[in-house]
Design a protein around this motif. Structure first.
Motif, PDB file in Angstrom:
ATOM      1  N   LYS A 364       0.882  -1.139  -0.184  1.00 17.39           N
ATOM      2  CA  LYS A 364       0.128   0.005  -0.014  1.00 17.39           C
ATOM      3  C   LYS A 364       1.042   1.367   0.040  1.00 17.39           C
ATOM      4  CE  LYS A 364      -3.380  -2.631   0.780  1.00 17.39           C
ATOM      5  NZ  LYS A 364      -2.887  -4.035   0.923  1.00 17.39           N
ATOM      6  N   ASN A 365       0.238   2.433   0.021  1.00 16.85           N
ATOM      7  CA  ASN A 365       0.954   3.755  -0.135  1.00 16.85           C
ATOM      8  C   ASN A 365       1.853   4.095  -1.228  1.00 16.85           C
ATOM      9  OD1 ASN A 365       1.570   6.034   1.524  1.00 16.85           O
ATOM     10  ND2 ASN A 365       3.494   5.402   2.158  1.00 16.85           N
ATOM     11  N   LEU A 366       1.801   3.507  -2.319  1.00 21.60           N
ATOM     12  CA  LEU A 366       2.452   3.753  -3.434  1.00 21.60           C
ATOM     13  C   LEU A 366       2.288   5.275  -3.827  1.00 21.60           C
ATOM     14  CD1 LEU A 366       4.290   2.895  -5.884  1.00 21.60           C
ATOM     15  CD2 LEU A 366       2.251   2.318  -7.136  1.00 21.60           C
ATOM     16  N   GLN A 367       3.371   5.847  -4.067  1.00 21.96           N
ATOM     17  CA  GLN A 367       3.585   7.456  -4.553  1.00 21.96           C
ATOM     18  C   GLN A 367       4.175   7.637  -5.611  1.00 21.96           C
ATOM     19  OE1 GLN A 367       4.079   9.561  -0.666  1.00 21.96           O
ATOM     20  NE2 GLN A 367       3.852   7.731   0.220  1.00 21.96           N
ATOM     21  N   ASP A 368       4.031   8.631  -6.319  1.00 22.83           N
ATOM     22  CA  ASP A 368       4.722   8.609  -7.370  1.00 22.83           C
ATOM     23  C   ASP A 368       4.737  10.219  -7.939  1.00 22.83           C
ATOM     24  OD1 ASP A 368       6.422   8.589  -9.925  1.00 22.83           O
ATOM     25  OD2 ASP A 368       4.975   7.831 -11.098  1.00 22.83           O
ATOM     26  N   HIS A 369       5.439  10.896  -8.869  1.00 22.76           N
ATOM     27  CA  HIS A 369       5.427  12.269  -9.369  1.00 22.76           C
ATOM     28  C   HIS A 369       4.734  12.348 -10.817  1.00 22.76           C
ATOM     29  CE1 HIS A 369       9.126  13.367  -6.915  1.00 22.76           C
ATOM     30  NE2 HIS A 369       8.137  13.535  -5.987  1.00 22.76           N
ATOM     31  N   PRO A 370       3.287  12.387 -10.744  1.00 20.07           N
ATOM     32  CA  PRO A 370       2.720  12.471 -11.960  1.00 20.07           C
ATOM     33  C   PRO A 370       3.036  13.872 -12.737  1.00 20.07           C
ATOM     34  CG  PRO A 370       1.179  13.121 -10.393  1.00 20.07           C
ATOM     35  CD  PRO A 370       2.449  12.701  -9.567  1.00 20.07           C
ATOM     36  N   PRO A 592       7.898   6.825   3.667  1.00 19.41           N
ATOM     37  CA  PRO A 592       6.491   7.150   4.099  1.00 19.41           C
ATOM     38  C   PRO A 592       5.788   8.176   3.206  1.00 19.41           C
ATOM     39  CG  PRO A 592       7.805   7.946   5.896  1.00 19.41           C
ATOM     40  CD  PRO A 592       8.597   7.430   4.938  1.00 19.41           C
ATOM     41  N   VAL A 593       6.585   9.219   2.917  1.00 20.23           N
ATOM     42  CA  VAL A 593       5.721  10.314   2.143  1.00 20.23           C
ATOM     43  C   VAL A 593       6.775  10.827   1.275  1.00 20.23           C
ATOM     44  CG1 VAL A 593       4.823  12.703   2.296  1.00 20.23           C
ATOM     45  CG2 VAL A 593       4.569  11.268   4.218  1.00 20.23           C
ATOM     46  N   ILE A 594       6.556  11.017  -0.128  1.00 25.62           N
ATOM     47  CA  ILE A 594       7.753  11.397  -1.080  1.00 25.62           C
ATOM     48  C   ILE A 594       8.232  12.623  -0.947  1.00 25.62           C
ATOM     49  CG2 ILE A 594       5.491  12.237  -2.755  1.00 25.62           C
ATOM     50  CD1 ILE A 594       7.171  10.542  -5.024  1.00 25.62           C
ATOM     51  N   PRO A 595       9.378  12.746  -0.940  1.00 23.27           N
ATOM     52  CA  PRO A 595       9.915  14.040  -0.998  1.00 23.27           C
ATOM     53  C   PRO A 595       9.788  14.664  -2.187  1.00 23.27           C
ATOM     54  CG  PRO A 595      11.619  12.313  -1.361  1.00 23.27           C
ATOM     55  CD  PRO A 595      10.495  11.597  -1.194  1.00 23.27           C
ATOM     56  N   GLY A 596       9.968  16.065  -2.066  1.00 27.67           N
ATOM     57  CA  GLY A 596       9.823  16.972  -3.145  1.00 27.67           C
ATOM     58  C   GLY A 596      11.013  17.046  -4.097  1.00 27.67           C
TER      59      GLY A 596
END
Length: 628
Positions: A364-370, A592-596
């Motif tokens: 779970k918690n998959l993140q990306d930069h769209p 846990p949280v995608i960096p900028g």
């Protein structure tokens, strides 16, 4: 070396006879220079070095019989290479299993502009997400490197950490900005001169080299002026946490002497050159699952089952006090856990896998930069100005030999650029966002298609291409959350990837405002004498609804997948998998949280941190006793 390179690229007699004499000369010169550049000696490493310490999958089990391993690293990507270096240098016996190959010194990898030849090739797992619900059911292409060095061999090299606030927001003991900064600096080598002005944030002497691209297209200089005209300040150091991230500037890259710095070239090569007996690297070794032994309520990872390219399976174990380290990335590490019975019980049972540890948040918690693109043509007065025109001879597909010659002789020029090394960070809604939510990447080229990833693959097929310039709008701190799950219990079946792009309304708002900002800069006075027509989204796309429709039809990844073995619910602060002894995850999946900012450099930091936990357990921020 010249002969070998020439044979590899030899042109047929029909092609040469069809060219005018000058065209034949250009073709032959281009092929000759490419042959020279392909030589391992030119790349700074001998063929003998490449082979040393790298064995086949079938030989790895035999190595385990000679002496047990302290650590087995699953995955030879960026994190795996860092850990292999640090652990073997400390006297630990290490086996690294990598499914891809070992040719990370080939020209298309080491040459930054070679990224045009990497996507959807034999060096790419070429994943696609499932039909994205908020993108009209479109599957989205996801590049993941299939080679030692992993995606650090196939990315666009941008060297970012994000901001200090990104790490404080993780809310994890031992992972605040002040905790992680020394581990960024440890492996850092600043070749730009910024260390002199900001020694707290830049290091010297590390393996992970940061440099400025040794080329600047005239349109990139115009972009910096246009950004100022649009109200953005200039920022000459996005990795300096003493200043706001907002602003426009040159993006630093992971390069050394004009060549790509990958995890393999930076961290693996030094150990291989020493002929260290502590490190064994097996390529063509595809991990199938982990061997986990249970006794009562306790579970311990004791070995790894892997297969060679012919499908023959082998099992390798670790010493009684040894550990298995998962470094497969945000797609593969959770897949390995699920295949091994570590994950949500109902999902495992559905696929006929016995549940060893019920961890519902695995995958779970998959993140990306769209991202989405704004693109313009250049007018005829400036024909030939774009990087795409300079790469080739006229309107042909023949490589222009002069940039190759410049790179070969001086390690500078056009071929040191991946094309998107200028850009900006911007806060589209200060009332909604505490930090910049938008990244703009500027490219001195017209997009081939509105899908930025597709443009890379289509350009190499295109014979003639108009000059132009583009702005890629990226949701830098995206809030949508997706998942990686099992397709079946067969380890050779790729997992289901649901990125859930745009499932959070703030993400489409960020990209929409990024499209508007790209247009504002594209229509600024700075670009007046260069600008032709708007190609994407096109003049008919004007209202917010029309822009959002365009985004949904063309959205693509900026390649920053993280979060699927998240610190907290899946691993503790020492990266140990909850409920399983002897098993850690040490890659982008623990974020846990995608960096900028791009995620390669944070992965180096995570691996450095993991190595410290393993070699100096007293430094671990997590308590010894774990709870399932």
């Amino acid at each position: 070396a010249v002969s070998a390179g020439h044979r590899r690229f030899r042109a047929g007699p029909a092609l040469l006879s069809a060219l005018p004499p000058c065209g034949t000369s250009i073709m032959l010169l281009s092929l000759l220079l490419c042959g020279l550049a392909l030589s391992p000696a030119v790349a700074g490493v001998s063929t003998q070095t490449l082979r040393r310490g790298i064995i086949s999958a079938s030989d790895a089990a035999e190595e385990a019989e000679k002496a047990a391993f302290d650590y087995v690293i699953c995955g030879g990507g960026l994190a795996g290479c860092v850990l292999a270096n640090r652990l073997s240098s400390a006297g630990k016996r290490v086996l690294m299993l990598e499914a891809g190959g070992s040719k990370y010194h080939q020209l298309r990898v080491t040459l930054p502009a070679g990224v045009l030849k990497l996507f959807q090739t034999d060096l790419d797992w070429t994943y696609f997400s499932e039909g994205e619900r908020d993108c009209y059911g479109r599957p989205i292409y996801l590049c993941r490197g299939k080679i030692l060095g992993g995606s650090s061999c196939t990315n666009v090299l941008l060297h970012f950490r994000g901001s200090a606030q990104d790490y404080d927001a993780w809310d994890a003991k031992g992972w605040t900005a002040s905790d992680v900064l020394p581990f960024f600096v440890k492996s850092h080598n600043d070749a730009t001169g910024r260390q002199a002005n900001a020694p707290l944030f830049h290091g010297l002497g590390g393996e992970w080299n940061m440099d400025d691209v040794r080329y600047q297209n005239p349109l990139s200089r115009v972009f910096l002026t246009a950004a100022q005209e649009a109200g953005l300040p200039l920022n000459d150091d996005f990795n300096n946490w003493d200043r706001p991230q907002v602003g426009a500037g040159r993006f630093q890259v992971s390069e050394k002497n004009g060549a790509r710095v990958s995890g393999a070239s930076a961290f693996l090569d030094p150990i291989l050159k020493k002929r260290s007996e502590n490190l064994v690297v097996a390529t063509g070794a595809r991990v199938q699952k982990l061997r986990v032994e249970t006794e009562g309520e306790s579970a311990k990872a004791t070995g790894v089952v892997f297969a060679d390219e012919q499908g023959q399976q082998f099992t390798v174990g670790v010493k009684p006090d040894g550990e298995i380290l998962l470094c497969g990335g945000a797609v593969t590490s959770p897949h390995w856990l699920l295949l091994s019975g570590i994950g949500e019980k109902s999902e495992l049972e559905y696929h006929g896998i016995d549940c060893v540890v019920d961890l519902p948040e695995v995958g779970k918690n998959l993140q990306d930069h769209p991202a989405a693109v704004v693109s313009y043509t250049c007018n005829r007065k400036h024909s030939g100005i774009s990087v795409t025109s300079k790469l080739r001879v006229g309107k042909s597909k023949i490589p222009n030999p002069w940039p190759v010659l410049q790179w070969f002789l001086t390690r500078s020029g056009l071929l040191t650029s991946v094309g998107c090394d200028h850009g900006a960070f911007y806060n589209t809604s200060p009332a909604r966002n505490a930090q910049p939510d938008l990244q703009i990447r500027f490219l001195a080229a017209r997009a081939v298609t509105p899908d930025g990833m597709n443009s890379f693959t289509k350009f190499r097929e295109k014979k003639a291409h108009e000059d132009g310039f583009s702005f890629q709008a990226i949701a830098a701190r995206a809030k949508s959350r997706g998942s990686v799950s099992l397709r079946s219990a067969d380890p050779d079946n790729t997992p289901r990837i649901d990125c859930a792009y745009l499932s959070h309304e703030d993400d489409i708002a960020t990209i929409r405002e990024g499209i508007k900002l790209g247009r504002k800069m594209g229509m600024s006075p700075a670009f007046d004498k260069y600008r032709g027509e708007e190609v994407f989204p096109g003049p008919k796309v004007q209202t917010d609804d029309e822009i959002e429709d365009y985004i949904k039809r063309t959205l693509h990844t900026a390649n920053a997948l993280v979060g699927t073995c998240s610190m907290g619910p899946v691993v503790d602060e020492a990266l140990r998998v909850r409920g399983v002894d002897g098993l850690r995850v040490c890659d982008a999946s623990v974020i846990p949280v995608i960096p900028g900012g791009q995620t390669a450099t944070p992965v180096v930091m995570i691996a450095e941190r993991a190595a410290q936990f393993l070699l100096s357990p007293v430094t671990s921020p997590a308590v010894p006793d774990q709870e399932a």
